[in-house]
Design a protein around this motif. Structure first.
Motif, PDB file in Angstrom:
ATOM      1  N   LEU A 158       0.832  -1.212   0.000  1.00 53.93           N
ATOM      2  CA  LEU A 158       0.000   0.000   0.000  1.00 53.93           C
ATOM      3  C   LEU A 158       0.859   1.252   0.000  1.00 53.93           C
ATOM      4  CD1 LEU A 158      -2.981   0.958   0.254  1.00 53.93           C
ATOM      5  CD2 LEU A 158      -2.644   1.028   2.715  1.00 53.93           C
ATOM      6  N   PHE A 159       1.918   1.256   0.806  1.00 48.59           N
ATOM      7  CA  PHE A 159       2.762   2.435   0.911  1.00 48.59           C
ATOM      8  C   PHE A 159       3.915   2.435  -0.081  1.00 48.59           C
ATOM      9  CE2 PHE A 159       1.413   2.065   5.515  1.00 48.59           C
ATOM     10  CZ  PHE A 159       0.346   2.915   5.323  1.00 48.59           C
ATOM     11  N   GLY A 160       3.950   1.434  -0.930  1.00 45.88           N
ATOM     12  CA  GLY A 160       5.088   1.340  -1.826  1.00 45.88           C
ATOM     13  C   GLY A 160       6.369   1.082  -1.067  1.00 45.88           C
ATOM     14  N   THR A 161       6.239   0.482   0.100  1.00 47.34           N
ATOM     15  CA  THR A 161       7.388   0.203   0.967  1.00 47.34           C
ATOM     16  C   THR A 161       7.834  -1.236   0.810  1.00 47.34           C
ATOM     17  OG1 THR A 161       6.011   1.393   2.562  1.00 47.34           O
ATOM     18  CG2 THR A 161       8.202   0.730   3.299  1.00 47.34           C
ATOM     19  N   ASP A 162       7.453  -1.830  -0.307  1.00 45.10           N
ATOM     20  CA  ASP A 162       7.664  -3.267  -0.453  1.00 45.10           C
ATOM     21  C   ASP A 162       9.134  -3.567  -0.691  1.00 45.10           C
ATOM     22  OD1 ASP A 162       7.253  -5.894  -0.633  1.00 45.10           O
ATOM     23  OD2 ASP A 162       5.988  -5.844  -2.414  1.00 45.10           O
ATOM     24  N   THR A 163       9.898  -3.482   0.392  1.00 42.83           N
ATOM     25  CA  THR A 163      11.335  -3.629   0.266  1.00 42.83           C
ATOM     26  C   THR A 163      11.777  -5.097   0.193  1.00 42.83           C
ATOM     27  OG1 THR A 163      11.513  -3.486   2.658  1.00 42.83           O
ATOM     28  CG2 THR A 163      11.881  -1.469   1.438  1.00 42.83           C
ATOM     29  N   LEU A 164      10.840  -5.997   0.359  1.00 37.28           N
ATOM     30  CA  LEU A 164      11.207  -7.408   0.310  1.00 37.28           C
ATOM     31  C   LEU A 164      11.539  -7.843  -1.122  1.00 37.28           C
ATOM     32  CD1 LEU A 164      10.172  -7.503   3.199  1.00 37.28           C
ATOM     33  CD2 LEU A 164       8.895  -9.551   2.627  1.00 37.28           C
ATOM     34  N   GLY A 165      12.607  -8.593  -1.236  1.00 42.35           N
ATOM     35  CA  GLY A 165      12.937  -9.165  -2.529  1.00 42.35           C
ATOM     36  C   GLY A 165      12.092 -10.397  -2.772  1.00 42.35           C
ATOM     37  N   ALA A 166      12.087 -10.870  -4.027  1.00 37.09           N
ATOM     38  CA  ALA A 166      11.282 -12.034  -4.391  1.00 37.09           C
ATOM     39  C   ALA A 166      11.698 -13.259  -3.574  1.00 37.09           C
ATOM     40  CB  ALA A 166      11.409 -12.313  -5.883  1.00 37.09           C
ATOM     41  N   SER A 167      13.005 -13.393  -3.348  1.00 35.36           N
ATOM     42  CA  SER A 167      13.485 -14.570  -2.622  1.00 35.36           C
ATOM     43  C   SER A 167      13.026 -14.521  -1.166  1.00 35.36           C
ATOM     44  CB  SER A 167      15.007 -14.648  -2.690  1.00 35.36           C
ATOM     45  OG  SER A 167      15.580 -13.560  -1.970  1.00 35.36           O
ATOM     46  N   GLU A 168      13.026 -13.311  -0.617  1.00 40.83           N
ATOM     47  CA  GLU A 168      12.561 -13.178   0.764  1.00 40.83           C
ATOM     48  C   GLU A 168      11.078 -13.530   0.862  1.00 40.83           C
ATOM     49  OE1 GLU A 168      15.483  -9.691   2.536  1.00 40.83           O
ATOM     50  OE2 GLU A 168      13.797  -9.120   1.276  1.00 40.83           O
TER      51      GLU A 168
ATOM     52  N   ASP B 120       9.461   8.503   2.847  1.00 43.00           N
ATOM     53  CA  ASP B 120      10.735   7.925   2.421  1.00 43.00           C
ATOM     54  C   ASP B 120      11.676   7.648   3.594  1.00 43.00           C
ATOM     55  OD1 ASP B 120       9.957   7.755  -0.171  1.00 43.00           O
ATOM     56  OD2 ASP B 120      11.021   9.542  -0.866  1.00 43.00           O
ATOM     57  N   PRO B 121      11.822   8.576   4.537  1.00 47.97           N
ATOM     58  CA  PRO B 121      12.700   8.275   5.676  1.00 47.97           C
ATOM     59  C   PRO B 121      12.226   7.050   6.458  1.00 47.97           C
ATOM     60  CG  PRO B 121      12.092  10.600   5.664  1.00 47.97           C
ATOM     61  CD  PRO B 121      11.262   9.936   4.619  1.00 47.97           C
ATOM     62  N   VAL B 122      10.925   6.893   6.544  1.00 44.28           N
ATOM     63  CA  VAL B 122      10.371   5.742   7.258  1.00 44.28           C
ATOM     64  C   VAL B 122      10.717   4.456   6.519  1.00 44.28           C
ATOM     65  CG1 VAL B 122       8.288   4.679   8.166  1.00 44.28           C
ATOM     66  CG2 VAL B 122       8.500   7.164   8.141  1.00 44.28           C
ATOM     67  N   ARG B 123      10.577   4.508   5.214  1.00 40.75           N
ATOM     68  CA  ARG B 123      10.947   3.340   4.408  1.00 40.75           C
ATOM     69  C   ARG B 123      12.383   2.930   4.679  1.00 40.75           C
ATOM     70  NH1 ARG B 123       6.847   4.618   0.794  1.00 40.75           N
ATOM     71  NH2 ARG B 123       7.518   6.636   0.023  1.00 40.75           N
ATOM     72  N   TYR B 125      14.258   3.564   7.240  1.00 42.76           N
ATOM     73  CA  TYR B 125      14.375   3.061   8.604  1.00 42.76           C
ATOM     74  C   TYR B 125      13.916   1.609   8.693  1.00 42.76           C
ATOM     75  CZ  TYR B 125      13.693   2.709  13.640  1.00 42.76           C
ATOM     76  OH  TYR B 125      13.738   2.305  14.942  1.00 42.76           O
ATOM     77  N   ARG B 126      12.770   1.332   8.073  1.00 40.43           N
ATOM     78  CA  ARG B 126      12.229  -0.028   8.129  1.00 40.43           C
ATOM     79  C   ARG B 126      13.165  -1.042   7.482  1.00 40.43           C
ATOM     80  NH1 ARG B 126       9.219   1.167  11.603  1.00 40.43           N
ATOM     81  NH2 ARG B 126       7.362   2.393  11.221  1.00 40.43           N
ATOM     82  N   ARG B 127      13.729  -0.644   6.353  1.00 38.88           N
ATOM     83  CA  ARG B 127      14.603  -1.600   5.673  1.00 38.88           C
ATOM     84  C   ARG B 127      15.836  -1.897   6.534  1.00 38.88           C
ATOM     85  NH1 ARG B 127      14.413  -5.832   2.051  1.00 38.88           N
ATOM     86  NH2 ARG B 127      16.216  -6.730   3.036  1.00 38.88           N
ATOM     87  N   ASP B 128      16.381  -0.855   7.168  1.00 35.21           N
ATOM     88  CA  ASP B 128      17.504  -1.059   8.084  1.00 35.21           C
ATOM     89  C   ASP B 128      17.118  -2.011   9.207  1.00 35.21           C
ATOM     90  OD1 ASP B 128      18.998   0.626   6.628  1.00 35.21           O
ATOM     91  OD2 ASP B 128      19.153   2.222   8.125  1.00 35.21           O
ATOM     92  N   LEU B 129      15.930  -1.769   9.737  1.00 28.02           N
ATOM     93  CA  LEU B 129      15.428  -2.586  10.828  1.00 28.02           C
ATOM     94  C   LEU B 129      15.356  -4.051  10.401  1.00 28.02           C
ATOM     95  CD1 LEU B 129      14.397  -1.900  13.651  1.00 28.02           C
ATOM     96  CD2 LEU B 129      12.078  -1.884  12.735  1.00 28.02           C
ATOM     97  N   LEU B 130      14.802  -4.261   9.220  1.00 26.00           N
ATOM     98  CA  LEU B 130      14.681  -5.624   8.715  1.00 26.00           C
ATOM     99  C   LEU B 130      16.049  -6.270   8.557  1.00 26.00           C
ATOM    100  CD1 LEU B 130      13.165  -8.011   7.547  1.00 26.00           C
ATOM    101  CD2 LEU B 130      13.028  -6.814   5.362  1.00 26.00           C
ATOM    102  N   ASP B 131      17.004  -5.515   8.034  1.00 29.98           N
ATOM    103  CA  ASP B 131      18.339  -6.057   7.850  1.00 29.98           C
ATOM    104  C   ASP B 131      18.980  -6.412   9.186  1.00 29.98           C
ATOM    105  OD1 ASP B 131      18.166  -5.900   5.125  1.00 29.98           O
ATOM    106  OD2 ASP B 131      19.081  -3.912   4.994  1.00 29.98           O
TER     107      ASP B 131
END
Lengths: 186, 186
Positions: A158-168, B120-123, B125-131
């Motif tokens: 929804l937020f375009g925050t889909d940072t997950l890769g396909a493998s994940e 964008d900053p939240v995005r 942050y989240r990706r860092d968190l996930l990593d």
DNA sequence: ATTACTGTACCGTCCGGACGGTAATGTCAA
DNA sequence: TTGACATTACCGTCCGGACGGTACAGTAAT
């Protein structure tokens, strides 16, 4: 209530235009003028189809809910032999590359922007879904985990925050299936 | 840069007012006039503190991110002996009754409404968190599941769609801990 | 005659932002 | 210690433009 041709109806074009504009100028800034122009008709014509902005946004939400539910039911039918058909269908629905709900995302944001209570029908639908999921699953906790993870993936889309890769995505999908004790199909 | 008294600074009052208004009139409809009135100063005074609406909204996002991160780090420190400290802290943060991020929810909606790129900053942050979560966990899949479930719960709280009961939340929490192979504390 | 529009002209309201004050509080040299 | 000026933190008003919605006359197809 007509349209024999392959052309889209005005209503459909308007809904698409509103969604596209929401993505382009921000959910709070879709104006009737701009939506009409984008849909290729006059403002009068827009107001003929949707007598107010409120109605337009309600239609956006209804359409999303309807298409989501249709797609879900279709996938559920594919697994009708399995006890966790619903959970499986949900997982497939959100983890595929182009989920049905993704194109509607910015339209939903427009609805939230205008007034979060536009999402009341969505809230109701989700709670029903969760109840069905719990009922169809022996284990409440894993049903909840599946539901929350699905909700998480959906919100990222929804937020375009889909940072997950396909493998994940595939890894979660697989793990979730073992959680539900569904045997791998090979 | 002053405020010896126990009173809130103007900036703080403005941020609070904007958030409250977003909840009351809808995220798309917070006007500078209304925010100023609500915060107890004039529009000129508001514009003195935040030279544009954009800056105001950026401040809303920054504040949310800062307070979320502070709370998370504090909880993480409480479990510093445990290898899954971060995952545990995250779970505790979102599953408690009054999470730090909940009061900021409507402010975040206002940011999305205005322009989704405010997030964008939240995005990031989240990706860092996930990593960090993946790195600190032996098992990638369960780290992802925890992350997604947390994200799901957060999004439900964001939309006021938090239909889960306290017992349901507790059940997921417990199950998630076994997923991470964290022993129950009694 | 009905349906599904088009196009234009408006109306009242609201909104972001610019701007010109101003009162209170320093700062500092004479 | 006093006058001269600077800075801070704000007030209140104004403007150009956009927005939602209305009204209505016209039209082309069915």
């Amino acid at each position: 209530m007509s349209v024999r041709t392959g052309e889209l109806s005005s209503r459909e074009r308007i809904l698409i235009a509103a969604t596209a504009l929401s993505k382009e100028v921000g959910p709070a800034h879709i104006s009737l003028d701009a939506v009409a122009a984008r849909a290729g008709l006059s403002k009068g014509g827009l107001l003929y189809n949707f007598p107010s902005k409120k109605r337009l946004i309600e239609a956006l939400v209804e359409r999303h809910l309807r298409e989501f539910d249709d797609a879900l039911r279709k996938l559920e039918a594919d697994h009708s032999e399995c006890p966790n058909a619903l959970a499986l269908a949900l997982l497939e629905l959100v983890s595929c590359e182009e989920p049905v709900h993704k194109p509607h995302a910015s339209g939903m944001l427009a609805a939230i922007a205008e007034d979060p209570s536009f999402l009341d029908p969505v809230r109701g639908y989700r709670r029903d879904l969760l109840d069905r999921l719990i009922a169809s699953s022996g284990d409440v906790a894993s049903a909840l985990i599946v539901f929350l993870a699905v909700e998480g993936l959906r919100s990222m889309q929804l937020f375009g925050t889909d940072t997950l890769g396909a493998s994940e995505r595939a890894a979660v999908f697989a793990r979730m299936k073992t959680l539900l004790r569904v045997p791998e199909p090979a």
